[in-house]
Write an enzyme that holds these catalytic residues in place. Structure first.
Site, PDB file in Angstrom:
ATOM      1  N   GLU A 187      41.414  38.565  41.122  1.00 53.39           N
ATOM      2  CA  GLU A 187      41.536  37.146  41.484  1.00 53.39           C
ATOM      3  C   GLU A 187      40.234  36.589  42.060  1.00 53.39           C
ATOM      4  OE1 GLU A 187      45.480  35.709  42.930  1.00 53.39           O
ATOM      5  OE2 GLU A 187      45.715  37.801  43.505  1.00 53.39           O
ATOM      6  N   SER A 191      48.270  36.242  40.724  1.00 48.79           N
ATOM      7  CA  SER A 191      47.962  35.339  39.613  1.00 48.79           C
ATOM      8  C   SER A 191      48.542  35.828  38.285  1.00 48.79           C
ATOM      9  CB  SER A 191      46.440  35.138  39.465  1.00 48.79           C
ATOM     10  OG  SER A 191      45.947  34.395  40.554  1.00 48.79           O
ATOM     11  N   TYR A 200      46.904  28.601  34.423  1.00 47.22           N
ATOM     12  CA  TYR A 200      45.593  27.974  34.507  1.00 47.22           C
ATOM     13  C   TYR A 200      45.204  27.132  33.297  1.00 47.22           C
ATOM     14  CZ  TYR A 200      45.289  31.133  38.439  1.00 47.22           C
ATOM     15  OH  TYR A 200      45.547  31.798  39.620  1.00 47.22           O
ATOM     16  N   ARG A 206      53.753  30.900  50.587  1.00 52.45           N
ATOM     17  CA  ARG A 206      54.549  30.334  49.495  1.00 52.45           C
ATOM     18  C   ARG A 206      55.586  31.370  49.067  1.00 52.45           C
ATOM     19  NH1 ARG A 206      51.333  30.118  44.790  1.00 52.45           N
ATOM     20  NH2 ARG A 206      52.723  31.630  43.817  1.00 52.45           N
ATOM     21  N   ASP A 228      58.469  32.254  46.389  1.00 50.08           N
ATOM     22  CA  ASP A 228      58.842  31.901  45.019  1.00 50.08           C
ATOM     23  C   ASP A 228      60.218  32.447  44.668  1.00 50.08           C
ATOM     24  OD1 ASP A 228      56.242  31.013  45.073  1.00 50.08           O
ATOM     25  OD2 ASP A 228      55.463  32.554  43.731  1.00 50.08           O
ATOM     26  N   GLU A 237      58.698  36.508  44.689  1.00 49.88           N
ATOM     27  CA  GLU A 237      57.624  37.117  45.486  1.00 49.88           C
ATOM     28  C   GLU A 237      57.208  36.180  46.593  1.00 49.88           C
ATOM     29  OE1 GLU A 237      54.606  37.755  42.491  1.00 49.88           O
ATOM     30  OE2 GLU A 237      53.579  35.908  43.068  1.00 49.88           O
ATOM     31  N   ASN A 279      53.656  34.863  48.697  1.00 51.02           N
ATOM     32  CA  ASN A 279      52.193  34.797  48.711  1.00 51.02           C
ATOM     33  C   ASN A 279      51.735  34.318  50.084  1.00 51.02           C
ATOM     34  OD1 ASN A 279      51.082  34.975  45.659  1.00 51.02           O
ATOM     35  ND2 ASN A 279      53.099  34.027  45.687  1.00 51.02           N
ATOM     36  N   GLY A 301      46.896  30.298  46.023  1.00 52.39           N
ATOM     37  CA  GLY A 301      45.809  29.449  45.561  1.00 52.39           C
ATOM     38  C   GLY A 301      45.699  28.207  46.429  1.00 52.39           C
TER      39      GLY A 301
END
Length: 315
Positions: A16, A154, A224, A262, A264, A276, A278, A282
């Site tokens: 990443e 990612s 992305y 975050r 999810d 998961e 985070n 990002g």
């Protein structure tokens, strides 16, 4: 209020690296807008520490730079960064930092451990098995599964396996990034994220939810290439919204997260299923978490200003 001297660390020794550089550059610009004095540091792909001009300075000199700052923002996603490694460095250097501590970062980066923690507090996760190079040959495919490295971000190394023939290359791709691989049953549901912001006084706030609408798997390419449709807030009824927020807070607290994380989920007919967590997602202005809080009226520069001031106050 007067600005703070803030160190922003980007890069990292993992897949990443480029995403982290983009996040760090964006974070530095936004903090400068709020009159903070920003000091840039980069961890190169080989682990070398670089100064703002890209020159090598070595770890010892980098630590002295960190000690000269009021707070550190370690914007390094993935292993040797988000997994608690940089939090540990800041702890040893005695410098306050934004985000989760060593334990929470390590637990959340390990998807298998996150599942165990979530299950322990009553949050559903996808049924799955943990494979190593030694146990993988004995695993027999029988239905669609998702294969992913235990500790990577990612969506690197993540594959949807629809047939037995697809399993070996999927496992091989995941094992390139980690020596432990998670194989989970495919969950059918809406992909919805909730960001949690913890404050030094112990209060926690959930952002408006974000739904990810894609044609197929939300993989590395769709993250992305701009093809994913982010809908903020997600179209939820009150029961769904409350269930997701309660689950996000339960996991955030059980892992011991701090700052922003975050969380999810897949929203299924039976309720939320955790995907998961985070702890350093990002963080460009167009990334999910800043967009979620912007929808609640907290701008990107203001969110970062709050994070660094909270970290300085807590430290």
């Amino acid at each position: 209020m007067s600005g703070l001297r803030v160190a922003v660390i980007g890069g990292g020794q993992n897949c990443e690296h480029e995403v982290s550089l983009a996040s760090a550059a964006s974070v530095a610009r936004a903090l400068a807008e709020r009159d903070h004095e920003v000091v840039r540091l980069t961890v190169d792909r080989d682990g070398a520490w670089l100064d703002a001009e890209g020159g090598p300075i070595g770890l010892a000199a980098a630590v002295e730079v960190l000690r000269g700052c009021a707070v550190v923002v370690p914007v390094v996603h993935g292993p040797r960064g988000e997994d608690g490694a940089l939090a540990a460095l800041c702890e040893l250097a005695g410098v306050p930092y934004v985000g989760s501590g060593v334990r929470a970062g390590a637990l959340a980066m390990d998807k298998w451990t996150t599942k165990l923690v979530a299950d322990a507090v009553g949050i559903a996760t996808a049924p799955g098995v943990l494979l190593t190079p030694g146990t993988a040959p004995s695993y027999a495919w029988s239905h669609p599964v998702v294969v992913k490295p235990v500790a990577a971000g990612s969506s690197h190394g993540v594959s949807l396996v629809r047939s037995a023939e697809e399993l070996p290359p999927a496992l091989a791709a995941a094992f390139v990034l980690d020596d432990r691989v998670l194989v989970e049953e495919l969950v059918v549901g809406r992909e919805i994220d909730v960001a949690v912001l913890g404050r030094p006084d112990g209060s926690r706030t959930c952002s408006p939810s974000l739904e990810i609408v894609v044609d197929g798997l939300f993989d590395l390419d769709t993250k992305y290439d701009g093809s994913a449709d982010f809908r903020i807030p997600a179209a939820l009824d009150e029961v769904e919204r409350k269930g997701l927020e309660e689950a996000a807070l339960a996991v955030y607290d059980a892992l011991g997260c701090a700052g922003v994380a975050r969380v999810d989920f897949f929203l299924t007919a039976d309720g939320p299923v955790l995907n998961e967590v985070n702890t350093m997602p990002g963080f460009t202005e167009q990334s999910q978490v800043p967009r979620m809080f912007a929808a609640a009226g907290l701008s990107y520069p203001d969110l970062l200003d709050r994070l660094v001031r909270d970290a300085a106050d807590a430290g």
